[in-house]
Design an enzyme around this catalytic site. Structure first.
Site, PDB file in Angstrom:
ATOM      1  N   ASP A  16       0.495   2.180  -8.326  1.00  0.00           N
ATOM      2  CA  ASP A  16      -0.185   2.025  -7.036  1.00  0.00           C
ATOM      3  C   ASP A  16      -1.680   2.145  -7.299  1.00  0.00           C
ATOM      4  OD1 ASP A  16      -0.589   1.992  -4.180  1.00  0.00           O
ATOM      5  OD2 ASP A  16      -0.978   4.136  -4.295  1.00  0.00           O
ATOM      6  N   SER A  17      -2.463   1.826  -6.289  1.00  0.00           N
ATOM      7  CA  SER A  17      -3.912   1.972  -6.424  1.00  0.00           C
ATOM      8  C   SER A  17      -4.314   3.443  -6.551  1.00  0.00           C
ATOM      9  CB  SER A  17      -4.602   1.359  -5.208  1.00  0.00           C
ATOM     10  OG  SER A  17      -4.118   1.957  -4.026  1.00  0.00           O
ATOM     11  N   TYR A  48      -7.725  -0.608  -3.322  1.00  0.00           N
ATOM     12  CA  TYR A  48      -7.406  -2.005  -3.621  1.00  0.00           C
ATOM     13  C   TYR A  48      -7.527  -2.872  -2.365  1.00  0.00           C
ATOM     14  CZ  TYR A  48      -5.335  -1.173  -8.312  1.00  0.00           C
ATOM     15  OH  TYR A  48      -5.114  -0.882  -9.637  1.00  0.00           O
ATOM     16  N   GLY A  49      -7.289  -2.249  -1.219  1.00  0.00           N
ATOM     17  CA  GLY A  49      -7.153  -3.011   0.029  1.00  0.00           C
ATOM     18  C   GLY A  49      -8.417  -3.678   0.519  1.00  0.00           C
ATOM     19  N   CYS A  79       2.220  -0.557  -4.286  1.00  0.00           N
ATOM     20  CA  CYS A  79       1.045  -0.849  -3.460  1.00  0.00           C
ATOM     21  C   CYS A  79       1.230  -2.183  -2.720  1.00  0.00           C
ATOM     22  CB  CYS A  79      -0.161  -0.932  -4.394  1.00  0.00           C
ATOM     23  SG  CYS A  79      -1.692  -1.325  -3.570  1.00  0.00           S
ATOM     24  N   CYS A 190       1.631  -0.474   4.376  1.00  0.00           N
ATOM     25  CA  CYS A 190       0.673   0.218   3.501  1.00  0.00           C
ATOM     26  C   CYS A 190       1.320   1.530   3.056  1.00  0.00           C
ATOM     27  CB  CYS A 190      -0.619   0.478   4.279  1.00  0.00           C
ATOM     28  SG  CYS A 190      -1.807   1.481   3.372  1.00  0.00           S
ATOM     29  N   THR A 191       1.021   1.899   1.812  1.00  0.00           N
ATOM     30  CA  THR A 191       1.634   3.116   1.241  1.00  0.00           C
ATOM     31  C   THR A 191       1.381   4.371   2.070  1.00  0.00           C
ATOM     32  OG1 THR A 191      -0.412   3.236  -0.047  1.00  0.00           O
ATOM     33  CG2 THR A 191       1.564   2.442  -1.196  1.00  0.00           C
ATOM     34  N   HIS A 192       0.256   4.387   2.795  1.00  0.00           N
ATOM     35  CA  HIS A 192      -0.141   5.623   3.478  1.00  0.00           C
ATOM     36  C   HIS A 192       0.509   5.820   4.842  1.00  0.00           C
ATOM     37  CE1 HIS A 192      -3.033   5.524   0.299  1.00  0.00           C
ATOM     38  NE2 HIS A 192      -3.726   6.557   0.753  1.00  0.00           N
TER      39      HIS A 192
HETATM   40  N1  DGL Z   1      -2.032   1.459  -1.739  1.00  0.00           N
HETATM   41  C1  DGL Z   1      -2.774   0.599  -0.840  1.00  0.00           C
HETATM   42  C2  DGL Z   1      -1.784  -0.326  -0.123  1.00  0.00           C
HETATM   43  O1  DGL Z   1      -0.626  -0.009   0.059  1.00  0.00           O
HETATM   44  C3  DGL Z   1      -3.595   1.395   0.139  1.00  0.00           C
HETATM   45  C4  DGL Z   1      -4.799   2.076  -0.459  1.00  0.00           C
HETATM   46  C5  DGL Z   1      -5.805   1.108  -1.081  1.00  0.00           C
HETATM   47  O2  DGL Z   1      -6.394   0.285  -0.352  1.00  0.00           O
HETATM   48  O3  DGL Z   1      -5.967   1.177  -2.283  1.00  0.00           O
HETATM   49  O4  DGL Z   1      -2.155  -1.387   0.273  1.00  0.00           O
END
Ligand code: DGL
Length: 273
Positions: A16-17, A48-49, A79, A190-192
């Site tokens: 993941d990022s 990354y987003g 991610c 999104c992961t969060h």
């Molecule tokens: N892990 C990213 C996603 O699921 C979120 C955080 C980022 O932008 O790096 O898109």
């Protein structure tokens, strides 16, 4: 590479990022407790987003190579931003099975919707590439997709502001246009976002189904390992190994929020090594 000859004994690689992908590790742990997992979080290069597809494709290749060099039998791209732009490149370049978060989440959303109106929220990159739309449409061309970026949610979750009134207000601003369109299913792209489920439920009530990609991806990974006869035959609990490209002082605290338990040991990884 590990001197193991039985591929089933190799670990599941997850990248993941940063730390959000630990929400996928948490679910993998539940459905595949005997699997070893090697996690790579690219904390030095996140987010990354908000980056370009080309950059994220390059990072994703490096991350996959990093996991491969540590001996994994499958790579889970946890991610959404990376999955939405890099999955087909990774599949072309690497010969091991690779699974992203978009397809499992999209197919669950298509199964859940009754009125064929699905809302998707995610980072700018995930939403602007339109990959969720493409996958959902390929599964059911009748479905209407209302996709909106919700970039402020990532820092709020990392700050632990998941029940805060400000977060609720921001969520309302993001979700109201989707609710106006009468979506009956909301995909958390999104992961969060899984950490915001209680707050989101307050807004959408029980009128809207929620799709948590981390759960769906863990289930899909289990199915794929079964199909490929790659399930680890060991009876003991799988071991976890965590690599990050940067170790910030907040890393342990944020990781705990995603994983639900303390990270004991982390390794600083350099992609050039
Ligand atoms: N892990 C990213 C996603 O699921 C979120 C955080 C980022 O932008 O790096 O898109």
């Amino acid at each position: 590479m590990n001197p193991v000859t039985d591929f089933r004994q190799l670990a599941i690689g997850v990248f993941d990022s940063g730390l959000g992908g630990l929400s996928v590790v948490k679910e993998l742990r539940k459905v595949l407790p005997h699997e070893d997992i090697i996690y790579f979080g690219d904390t030095a290069r996140l987010p990354y987003g908000s980056k370009s597809p080309d950059t994220i494709r390059k990072f994703s290749k490096e991350n996959t190579r990093f996991l491969l060099d540590r001996g994994v039998k499958i790579v889970v791209v946890a991610c959404h931003s990376a999955s939405s732009v890099a999955l087909s490149d990774l599949e072309r370049e690497f010969s091991l099975p690779i699974i992203g978060v978009l397809y499992p989440a999209a197919s669950s959303a298509v199964k859940k919707t009754r009125n064929k109106k699905i809302g998707v929220i995610g980072t700018h990159l995930t939403i602007e590439t339109g990959t969720y739309e493409k996958i959902i449409k390929s599964l059911d061309a009748q479905v209407e997709i209302i996709a909106k970026p919700a970039p402020l949610l990532v820092p709020l979750v990392e700050e632990g502001w998941v029940k805060n009134s400000i977060t609720l207000q921001i969520l309302k601003i993001y979700l109201e246009p989707l609710l106006k369109e009468k979506i009956d299913t909301l995909l958390l792209g999104c992961t969060h976002y899984p950490l915001l489920k209680p707050a989101i439920k307050k807004i959408i009530k029980d009128r809207v189904n929620l799709v948590d990609a981390s759960l769906e991806t863990a289930e899909a990974t289990k199915k794929l390992l079964l199909e490929k006869n790659l399930l680890n035959p060991q009876k003991s609990q799988g071991k976890l190994k965590f690599y990050f490209s940067d170790l910030s002082p907040q890393l342990y605290l944020i990781a705990r929020r995603f994983l639900g338990f303390e990270l004991k040991e982390v390794i600083r990884a350099s992609l050039s090594e």
